[in-house]
Write an enzyme that holds these catalytic residues in place. Structure first.
Site, PDB file in Angstrom:
ATOM      1  N   ASP A   8       0.868  -1.183   0.000  1.00  0.00           N
ATOM      2  CA  ASP A   8       0.000   0.000   0.000  1.00  0.00           C
ATOM      3  C   ASP A   8       0.907   1.236   0.000  1.00  0.00           C
ATOM      4  OD1 ASP A   8       0.912   0.280   2.608  1.00  0.00           O
ATOM      5  OD2 ASP A   8      -1.084   0.383   3.516  1.00  0.00           O
ATOM      6  N   CYS A  65       3.340  -3.090   4.019  1.00  0.00           N
ATOM      7  CA  CYS A  65       2.501  -1.940   4.385  1.00  0.00           C
ATOM      8  C   CYS A  65       3.262  -1.204   5.490  1.00  0.00           C
ATOM      9  CB  CYS A  65       1.074  -2.361   4.768  1.00  0.00           C
ATOM     10  SG  CYS A  65       0.900  -3.351   6.263  1.00  0.00           S
ATOM     11  N   GLY A  66       2.596  -0.353   6.238  1.00  0.00           N
ATOM     12  CA  GLY A  66       3.305   0.394   7.273  1.00  0.00           C
ATOM     13  C   GLY A  66       3.931  -0.528   8.301  1.00  0.00           C
ATOM     14  N   THR A  67       3.146  -1.504   8.742  1.00  0.00           N
ATOM     15  CA  THR A  67       3.616  -2.436   9.768  1.00  0.00           C
ATOM     16  C   THR A  67       3.821  -3.856   9.252  1.00  0.00           C
ATOM     17  OG1 THR A  67       1.324  -2.972  10.298  1.00  0.00           O
ATOM     18  CG2 THR A  67       2.360  -1.213  11.600  1.00  0.00           C
ATOM     19  N   GLY A  68       3.232  -4.186   8.127  1.00  0.00           N
ATOM     20  CA  GLY A  68       3.215  -5.568   7.614  1.00  0.00           C
ATOM     21  C   GLY A  68       2.026  -6.345   8.163  1.00  0.00           C
ATOM     22  N   GLY A  70      -1.550  -5.434   8.587  1.00  0.00           N
ATOM     23  CA  GLY A  70      -2.836  -5.425   7.866  1.00  0.00           C
ATOM     24  C   GLY A  70      -2.759  -6.195   6.559  1.00  0.00           C
ATOM     25  N   HIS A  98      10.069 -23.882   9.498  1.00  0.00           N
ATOM     26  CA  HIS A  98       9.013 -24.557  10.261  1.00  0.00           C
ATOM     27  C   HIS A  98       7.605 -24.322   9.713  1.00  0.00           C
ATOM     28  CE1 HIS A  98      11.448 -25.146  14.260  1.00  0.00           C
ATOM     29  NE2 HIS A  98      12.073 -25.601  13.187  1.00  0.00           N
ATOM     30  N   ASN A  99       7.361 -23.142   9.148  1.00  0.00           N
ATOM     31  CA  ASN A  99       5.979 -22.795   8.752  1.00  0.00           C
ATOM     32  C   ASN A  99       5.758 -22.811   7.249  1.00  0.00           C
ATOM     33  OD1 ASN A  99       6.717 -20.336  11.121  1.00  0.00           O
ATOM     34  ND2 ASN A  99       5.426 -22.083  11.604  1.00  0.00           N
ATOM     35  N   ARG A 109       7.437   1.088   8.019  1.00  0.00           N
ATOM     36  CA  ARG A 109       7.577   2.045   9.116  1.00  0.00           C
ATOM     37  C   ARG A 109       8.244   1.415  10.341  1.00  0.00           C
ATOM     38  NH1 ARG A 109       1.378   4.114   8.129  1.00  0.00           N
ATOM     39  NH2 ARG A 109       1.804   5.246   6.186  1.00  0.00           N
ATOM     40  N   ARG A 132       8.340 -33.387  10.912  1.00  0.00           N
ATOM     41  CA  ARG A 132       7.275 -33.091  11.890  1.00  0.00           C
ATOM     42  C   ARG A 132       6.611 -31.740  11.589  1.00  0.00           C
ATOM     43  NH1 ARG A 132      11.937 -31.597  14.404  1.00  0.00           N
ATOM     44  NH2 ARG A 132      11.922 -29.741  15.741  1.00  0.00           N
ATOM     45  N   HIS A 133       7.349 -30.862  10.945  1.00  0.00           N
ATOM     46  CA  HIS A 133       6.774 -29.547  10.624  1.00  0.00           C
ATOM     47  C   HIS A 133       5.738 -29.657   9.507  1.00  0.00           C
ATOM     48  CE1 HIS A 133       9.550 -27.886  13.410  1.00  0.00           C
ATOM     49  NE2 HIS A 133      10.564 -28.430  12.756  1.00  0.00           N
ATOM     50  N   ARG A 136       2.426 -30.430  11.005  1.00  0.00           N
ATOM     51  CA  ARG A 136       1.828 -29.233  11.632  1.00  0.00           C
ATOM     52  C   ARG A 136       1.300 -28.255  10.587  1.00  0.00           C
ATOM     53  NH1 ARG A 136       6.915 -29.132  15.771  1.00  0.00           N
ATOM     54  NH2 ARG A 136       6.201 -30.905  17.005  1.00  0.00           N
TER      55      ARG A 136
HETATM   56  C1  RB5 Z   1      -1.735   2.854   6.469  1.00  0.00           C
HETATM   57  O1  RB5 Z   1      -1.723   4.098   7.102  1.00  0.00           O
HETATM   58  C2  RB5 Z   1      -1.418   1.756   7.482  1.00  0.00           C
HETATM   59  O2  RB5 Z   1      -2.508   1.568   8.315  1.00  0.00           O
HETATM   60  C3  RB5 Z   1      -1.062   0.470   6.752  1.00  0.00           C
HETATM   61  O3  RB5 Z   1       0.025   0.697   5.915  1.00  0.00           O
HETATM   62  C4  RB5 Z   1      -0.676  -0.718   7.619  1.00  0.00           C
HETATM   63  O4  RB5 Z   1       0.289  -0.377   8.558  1.00  0.00           O
HETATM   64  C5  RB5 Z   1      -1.790  -1.488   8.193  1.00  0.00           C
HETATM   65  O5  RB5 Z   1      -1.631  -2.522   8.827  1.00  0.00           O
END
Ligand code: RB5
Length: 148
Positions: A8, A65-68, A70, A98-99, A109, A132-133, A136
């Protein structure tokens, strides 16, 4: 190896850096957008990359995304997807060993570009351990059928 990429607006810059790095390393890149920093909705890009991976058109996916968070939650709604948010190398390695994660999610961010590329390289070059993985991971995927 073909890699589907998506982000995004909050992950656009890191997507561009990753795209350049992947291309330089000889990976085939399928860029699903976004293509600028205009505000947009991360589920659209999580879904687009997840469909490429689940449908076998890409071997692996990378989402930013900002945090990965969402964008990975969105991708994990698609059957067959195991998207892992990784902000450190150990988690990235374990998500493959493992996954059997088929999508790596990163937070622009949260994680600097240098570390993000280290994480990506490790993630791309680590194979699933199986054994074993596999039992799972099979159980994890069965949840899609049992509760879908
Ligand atoms: C967008 O502002 C922010 O919410 C999106 O990039 C992300 O961090 C959501 O999980």
């Amino acid at each position: 190896m073909k890699i589907a990429l998506g982000a995004d607006h909050g992950g656009f810059q890191l997507k561009e850096t990753i795209k350049e790095w992947l291309t330089e390393k000889g990976y085939e890149v399928l860029d699903k957008g976004t293509f600028d920093e205009q505000s947009c909705d991360y589920p659209d890009y999580g879904k687009a990359v997840a469909l490429e991976v689940a449908g076998g058109k890409a071997d692996r996916g990378v989402l930013i995304c900002g945090t990965g968070i969402g964008i990975s939650i969105s991708a994990n709604k698609v059957k067959g997807i195991r998207a892992a948010v990784c902000g450190d190398s150990f988690s990235a390695r374990m998500s493959r060993l493992h996954n059997d994660a088929n999508i790596l999610a990163l937070g622009q961010r949260v994680t600097g570009a240098g570390l993000a590329l280290d994480i990506l390289e490790l993630w791309l070059n680590t194979s699933f351990e199986g054994g074993r993985h596999k039992t799972r991971v099979d159980k994890m995927m069965q949840i899609e059928t049992d509760c879908g």
